[in-house]
Structure formats: structure tokens, C-alpha cells
Design an enzyme around this catalytic site. Structure first.
Site, PDB file in Angstrom:
ATOM      1  N   ARG A 277       3.164 -14.097  -2.140  1.00 23.93           N
ATOM      2  CA  ARG A 277       2.064 -13.969  -1.194  1.00 23.93           C
ATOM      3  C   ARG A 277       2.439 -14.650   0.124  1.00 23.93           C
ATOM      4  O   ARG A 277       3.116 -15.696   0.125  1.00 23.93           O
ATOM      5  CB  ARG A 277       0.851 -14.660  -1.810  1.00 23.93           C
ATOM      6  CG  ARG A 277      -0.415 -14.671  -0.975  1.00 23.93           C
ATOM      7  CD  ARG A 277      -1.090 -13.358  -0.976  1.00 23.93           C
ATOM      8  NE  ARG A 277      -2.477 -13.460  -0.527  1.00 23.93           N
ATOM      9  CZ  ARG A 277      -3.174 -12.397  -0.140  1.00 23.93           C
ATOM     10  NH1 ARG A 277      -2.651 -11.177  -0.153  1.00 23.93           N
ATOM     11  NH2 ARG A 277      -4.426 -12.537   0.226  1.00 23.93           N
TER      12      ARG A 277
ATOM     13  N   THR B 252      -2.374  -2.066   0.962  1.00 16.03           N
ATOM     14  CA  THR B 252      -1.833  -2.483  -0.311  1.00 16.03           C
ATOM     15  C   THR B 252      -1.372  -1.263  -1.115  1.00 16.03           C
ATOM     16  O   THR B 252      -1.919  -0.190  -0.988  1.00 16.03           O
ATOM     17  CB  THR B 252      -2.941  -3.231  -1.076  1.00 16.03           C
ATOM     18  OG1 THR B 252      -3.475  -4.184  -0.192  1.00 16.03           O
ATOM     19  CG2 THR B 252      -2.468  -3.840  -2.347  1.00 16.03           C
TER      20      THR B 252
ATOM     21  N   ASN C 178      -2.003  -6.157   3.946  1.00 15.55           N
ATOM     22  CA  ASN C 178      -3.465  -6.260   3.997  1.00 15.55           C
ATOM     23  C   ASN C 178      -4.017  -4.904   4.429  1.00 15.55           C
ATOM     24  O   ASN C 178      -3.993  -3.970   3.652  1.00 15.55           O
ATOM     25  CB  ASN C 178      -3.971  -7.414   4.859  1.00 15.55           C
ATOM     26  CG  ASN C 178      -5.470  -7.629   4.639  1.00 15.55           C
ATOM     27  OD1 ASN C 178      -5.986  -7.243   3.576  1.00 15.55           O
ATOM     28  ND2 ASN C 178      -6.175  -8.198   5.583  1.00 15.55           N
TER      29      ASN C 178
ATOM     30  N   SER D 207      -6.399 -13.730  -2.683  1.00 13.19           N
ATOM     31  CA  SER D 207      -6.154 -12.293  -2.837  1.00 13.19           C
ATOM     32  C   SER D 207      -7.014 -11.721  -3.946  1.00 13.19           C
ATOM     33  O   SER D 207      -7.515 -12.453  -4.800  1.00 13.19           O
ATOM     34  CB  SER D 207      -4.675 -12.093  -3.185  1.00 13.19           C
ATOM     35  OG  SER D 207      -4.417 -10.738  -3.443  1.00 13.19           O
TER      36      SER D 207
ATOM     37  N   GLY E 137      -6.907  -1.644  -2.664  1.00 18.26           N
ATOM     38  CA  GLY E 137      -8.334  -1.400  -2.431  1.00 18.26           C
ATOM     39  C   GLY E 137      -9.094  -2.640  -2.011  1.00 18.26           C
ATOM     40  O   GLY E 137     -10.317  -2.679  -2.115  1.00 18.26           O
TER      41      GLY E 137
HETATM   42  O1  DON Z   1      -4.749  -9.453  -1.137  1.00 19.35           O
HETATM   43  C1  DON Z   1      -5.780  -8.800  -1.021  1.00 19.35           C
HETATM   44  O2  DON Z   1      -6.721  -8.883  -1.789  1.00 19.35           O
HETATM   45  C2  DON Z   1      -5.890  -7.793   0.124  1.00 19.35           C
HETATM   46  N1  DON Z   1      -5.090  -8.218   1.240  1.00 19.35           N
HETATM   47  C3  DON Z   1      -5.496  -6.432  -0.384  1.00 19.35           C
HETATM   48  C4  DON Z   1      -5.598  -5.344   0.670  1.00 19.35           C
HETATM   49  C5  DON Z   1      -5.715  -3.976   0.116  1.00 19.35           C
HETATM   50  O3  DON Z   1      -5.759  -3.754  -1.058  1.00 19.35           O
HETATM   51  C6  DON Z   1      -5.833  -2.865   1.110  1.00 19.35           C
HETATM   52  N2  DON Z   1      -5.673  -1.585   0.449  1.00 19.35           N
HETATM   53  N3  DON Z   1      -6.307  -0.663   0.373  1.00 19.35           N
END
Ligand code: DON
Length: 533
Positions: A65, A342, A362, A413, A434
Site C-alpha cells: 500500500r 482499482t 485509487n 483501504s 469498487g
Molecule cells: O484502497 C481502497 O479502498 C480504494 N483506494 C480502492 C479504489 C477502487 O477500488 C476504485 N475502483 N473502482
């Protein structure tokens, strides 16, 4: 078997294993390929989590991360009046956290890989240098209005992702020479990204635009090995991601709350089943907001939140006939603190080793910044922190003190790479993008398989719903609920989001318990493809 969002990447992963590589070798090649062919989320400039289960059954989580830069501070996204500055944590140079992907992949390879590192980088380098045919899914992603508007603010990004003033169309060839040069340098030494020519280029560009990243931030980045969380659900073992993801804790808390109910008897997507699951989601997300953060900085009551006694205590608050009001629900009182856009892909190799990997910039295309002369899109992961308690982030998540910004801290996250085991053997592995919807997407795939007996592809295809405590509403997908189901839920006091939207993009592999066949299932929502042989 490889299940990912992109056909080219899945094929490359399968090829690596045909050449004798294991699941981690394939994961490295797939992740680097997605950085070229699926730039909305595949990345070098972001970070993620890789859950690895070796053929002997030992499991580890590699946490790569992003971390906050050394100069980050708690109120860095607030103006003089204490209000959140619009888009400051989302777009541009100040939104960027220290990327972890290249270090994470190199670390995973060193620890587990079989094939030489340069061979795993080569397919991605070649695709960047020689180009590839833009798919309809990539073209659709590049043409999203917000993406175009953001990219146009950063000439280096817009230069790369447009042709004759328009985003690339399906069928065009996209060539990324600067990215190919970065991959070539990483091929001979991955630390180039952190301490070499690539690092120098990234920092020169960030500094020229008053960004926060420094050479020291990059030079000090290290991935972390973590012990996965384990729990049981209806006799199956759940192995999932610990903090700094909130996903594993919330998933286990929800499964614990759901276990006493006979969901199957209620019927899939009956008003009673949706009501029960929504009430459970509401409570787990309220706890997420209050308690979850980076455990290297904040004390998080992981044992309390994932205990059966706590789940039972919270479950007893649920009225079977009436929706709760999120304003009065709040977080629970778990026992004691113990000390201290993501994309997901899942791979199983011939020996049975598994990788379940979620990584991200992100939002789609991250901060929209491409460091000049590198072709590397940089993340906007800083928005996953609490910019200000009580003010929603881009996913509408209200977050708390536990997730406040601090130098070198990791933003909380929701990414939830997860394994489900039966009698100590892998049954299936899954994960999803998501944002805040990730945890519920993984939950629903598990319920669809375990409670409702769907096969893994049906479990992924089936329409999903989502509730995250606040805002107090149910998100849903097109054609999901019959009128009488939604009427019944509204009568109980539930509120639906005005319009449906896609929820998650899950990719899974399953080992058939009867004949041990390897099954792959990719989500149709963003055009995923599973490839095996
Ligand atoms: O780490 C996280 O929870 C977010 N940055 C994830 C971002 C994400 O899933 C965007 N996708 N659709």
C-alpha cells in the site's frame, strides 16, 4: 488459471505458468502488463495487497500500500476556515502518496518467484514499446467525461492518452515509449523506480509542480509482510486481508453476524434476505468508520471486531421487520484493543499455489498526473485518509480519527483479496475493485456460493447491492429488484439510491471439490477474461 479484467494480461499470466513459472511469477507479469494495457487501475504509480497461498498451504499477505509522504499532515487538505479544499486529495500533485507497486512486486518475486525477474517484465515492456490494440473497454474507460477533463489539466497525461485531440478509440494502437523505457530500467533493477533515473524524473516533475513527494519518500519505501486474518463461515475457512485494509475485518464481522440466519431459506434477493444483509452491512461500515486505520499508527480492536460474541451483540440490534436509521446506529463497543478504480486478479498455478491481488491508483487514472518523461500515472490514494472527520471522501465514506493523515502512515483501504478453504484445501479465491463497495462485493460472492449454491461464474455475474451505513441508502444494479421486492423493502423503511450503477468487478478462481478441476470466472462488468490451459 488466471482471471483478470484484461484478456492480454490473463493470457500473459497463463503463458508465464506454461513456461514453468508459479502463481507469483504470473502475478508479477500480469500486474506489470495491466500497468500498460489497463491504465485506469493497473499501475506502477499506485499500491495494493497480494495474498499468497503456497502449494504447502502457508499463507502470507504482502502489503505494498502507498504511504503518506514525510511532509503530510493531518489538515493538509483544509483551507484557512477548516473546510476541505475541493479535489485537493484527488487530483494533481498534492494528492499523490508514495507508490508501492514496483517494490511490492519485486519483493514478492524475491520471496516466491521461480523465473528470472527480467523475463517477467519483458511482456509488459514489449507491449508498451510496440503498442497494443485498444479494446472497447479501455476506449470506454478513457472516454469517461471526468477522466478527459482531468487528463486535460495535465498535458503529459493528455499527450499520452489522446490521438488527434480525442481519447484513443477501440481498434487504435496505443504505444507508450516513456513507460517502455521505465520498464526497461526496472527490468535490470527494480530499485531504479525508488533510487535511480525513474525516481529522479518523478521527483523532478513533482517538485516542479509544488507536489509533496520527495526523493527521501521514494528511497525509504518498503513493503510489509502481514499475517492474514482467518475465520470460519458455515464450516469454511475465510483467509483475508488485515489492516491497513478495512476489508478483512468488515468481511469477517459481516459473515459472523450473518451465520445464525438461514439466508437460503429466505431466498436469494427476497426482501427478507436483502433486509438482513443490508442491516449487517450498515453496522460493519459504521464500525469501519470509527475503528479502522493503519495498525502501525492507530490501535485497532481487530480481535474484538472479528469476535463471534461481538457479532452476536450487534446482530441482536437488528429488527427483522424494520430498517434501522443509520443516524442512530453508530459504531458498537467491541471488546478490548490488542496491541499493536482499482483492479483485482486471481491466479492458481499447476502446483495449487494461489495469488489473490488487488492494486490501485485509487480513482480511475489516479491523480491524473503522469510524471514527465516516465509515462507513469501517479495515484490519488491520499483521499482514502480522513481529510476531515465527518466529511465524506470520494466514495462517500465518513471516516474518523483512526484514519487521520500522518507522515508515513497508510491510508485505510477497502481492498479485500480473500481465500475460502474447505477442509484445509483451497475452494475459491476472489477480490474486486469498487472503492467502498469492494467489501460488500466480496461478501456477496461468498454468500452466493456458500449460502445459495451458485457456481463461481453465476456468483460473480449475479446482481449485487451495497449499503455503507452513510449515506443511508441501498445502491443497486440495473434490473436487480422486482417491483414487489423493492416495495417491500421501502415499506420496511429502506431507501434506494436514485439510479442503479455497477457494483464491483470480481475475478475468481475455484478448485472444484469433486474433480479438482481449476475453474476461472471473470466479471463481465468491465470485460474481464479468465484464461487457463
Ligand atoms: O484502497 C481502497 O479502498 C480504494 N483506494 C480502492 C479504489 C477502487 O477500488 C476504485 N475502483 N473502482
Amino acid at each position: 488459471m488466471v482471471a483478470s479484467v484484461d484478456a492480454i494480461a490473463s493470457r500473459i499470466g497463463a503463458d508465464v505458468m506454461k513456461r514453468g513459472g508459479n502463481a507469483v511469477d504470473a502475478a508479477v507479469a500480469v500486474a506489470l502488463t495491466l500497468a500498460v494495457t489497463w491504465p485506469e487501475a493497473g499501475n506502477l504509480g499506485g499500491g495494493g495487497f497480494m495474498l499468497v497461498r503456497k502449494a504447502d498451504g502457508t499463507t502470507e499477505a504482502i502489503d505494498y500500500r502507498e504511504i503518506a509522504p514525510l511532509s503530510a499532515s493531518r489538515n493538509m487538505y483544509l483551507d484557512a476556515e477548516g473546510n476541505v479544499i475541493k479535489d485537493a486529495s484527488l487530483v494533481g500533485y498534492k494528492a499523490i502518496a508514495v507508490p508501492g507497486t514496483v517494490a511490492g512486486l519485486a519483493f514478492a518475486h524475491k520471496r516466491y518467484g521461480k523465473l528470472p525477474w527480467p523475463d517477467l517484465v519483458e511482456p509488459a515492456r514489449k507491449l508498451a514499446a510496440e503498442g497494443f490494440i485498444v479494446s472497447q473497454y479501455l476506449a470506454r474507460s478513457l472516454a469517461v467525461k471526468q477522466t478527459v477533463e482531468r487528463m486535460q489539466r495535465f498535458p503529459e497525461s493528455w499527450r499520452i492518452f489522446q490521438r488527434s485531440g480525442k481519447p484513443y478509440q477501440a481498434g487504435d494502437i496505443l504505444v507508450q515509449p516513456e513507460l517502455a523505457a521505465v520498464l526497461k530500467r526496472i527490468q535490470s533493477d527494480p530499485s531504479d523506480f525508488y533510487r535511480g533515473e525513474t525516481a529522479r524524473r518523478i521527483i523532478a516533475d513533482v517538485q516542479a509542480h509544488s507536489g509533496t513527494l520527495t526523493a527521501e519518500d521514494l528511497a525509504r519505501y518498503q513493503p510489509t509482510v502481514r499475517t492474514p486474518l482467518r475465520s470460519m463461515y458455515r464450516g469454511y475457512e475465510i483467509v483475508t486481508m488485515p489492516p491497513p485494509s478495512s476489508g478483512g475485518v468488515a468481511l469477517i464481522e459481516m459473515l459472523n453476524m450473518l451465520e445464525p440466519y438461514d439466508l437460503q431459506a429466505m431466498g436469494w434477493h427476497s426482501s427478507q434476505e436483502v433486509h438482513t444483509v443490508v442491516e449487517v452491512m450498515r453496522r460493519a461500515y459504521a464500525d469501519r468508520a470509527k475503528y479502522l486505520g493503519d495498525t502501525d499508527f492507530t490501535r485497532v480492536p481487530v480481535v474484538g471486531l472479528t469476535s463471534r460474541a461481538y457479532a452476536e451483540q450487534r446482530r441482536r440490534e437488528i429488527d427483522p421487520m424494520r430498517a434501522s436509521d443509520s443516524k442512530t446506529v453508530g459504531a458498537g463497543e467491541p471488546l478490548g484493543y490488542e496491541s499493536p478504480q482499482t483492479t483485482h486478479f486471481t491466479i492458481i498455478d499447476p502446483d495449487g499455489a494461489v495469488v489473490s491481488n488487488t492494486y490501485t491508483l485509487n480513482e480511475s487514472y489516479g491523480s491524473a498526473v503522469t510524471a514527465a518523461g516516465t509515462g507513469v500515472l501517479l495515484n490519488d490514494e491520499m483521499d482514502d485518509f480522513t481529510s476531515k472527520p465527518g466529511v465524506p471522501n470520494t466514495y462517500g465514506l465518513i471516516q474518523g480519527e483512526a484514519n487521520a493523515i500522518a507522515p508515513r502512515k497508510k491510508p485505510l483501504s477497502s481492498m479485500t483479496p480473500t481465500l475460502v478453504l474447505k477442509d484445509g484445501k483451497l475452494w475459491f479465491a476472489v477480490g474486486s475493485p469498487g472503492g467502498s463497495m469492494i467489501i460488500n462485493t466480496v461478501l456477496e460472492v461468498i454468500l452466493n456460493v456458500v449460502d445459495f449454491g451458485m457456481n463461481i461464474q453465476q456468483a460473480i455475474d449475479a446482481a449485487r447491492f451495497h449499503h455503507q451505513w452513510l449515506p443511508d441508502k441501498i445502491n443497486w444494479e440495473p434490473f436487480e429488484f422486482s417491483r414487489d421486492t423493492s416495495d417491500a423493502l421501502e415499506k420496511m423503511g429502506h431507501v434506494f439510491a436514485e439510479k442503479p450503477s455497477d457494483i464491483g468487478d470480481a475475478h475468481a478462481v475455484m478448485v472444484d471439490p469433486k474433480d479438482r478441476a481449476r475453474l476461472g470466472a471473470s466479471d463481465p462488468r468491465r470485460g474481464g477474461v479468465a484464461v487457463g490451459w
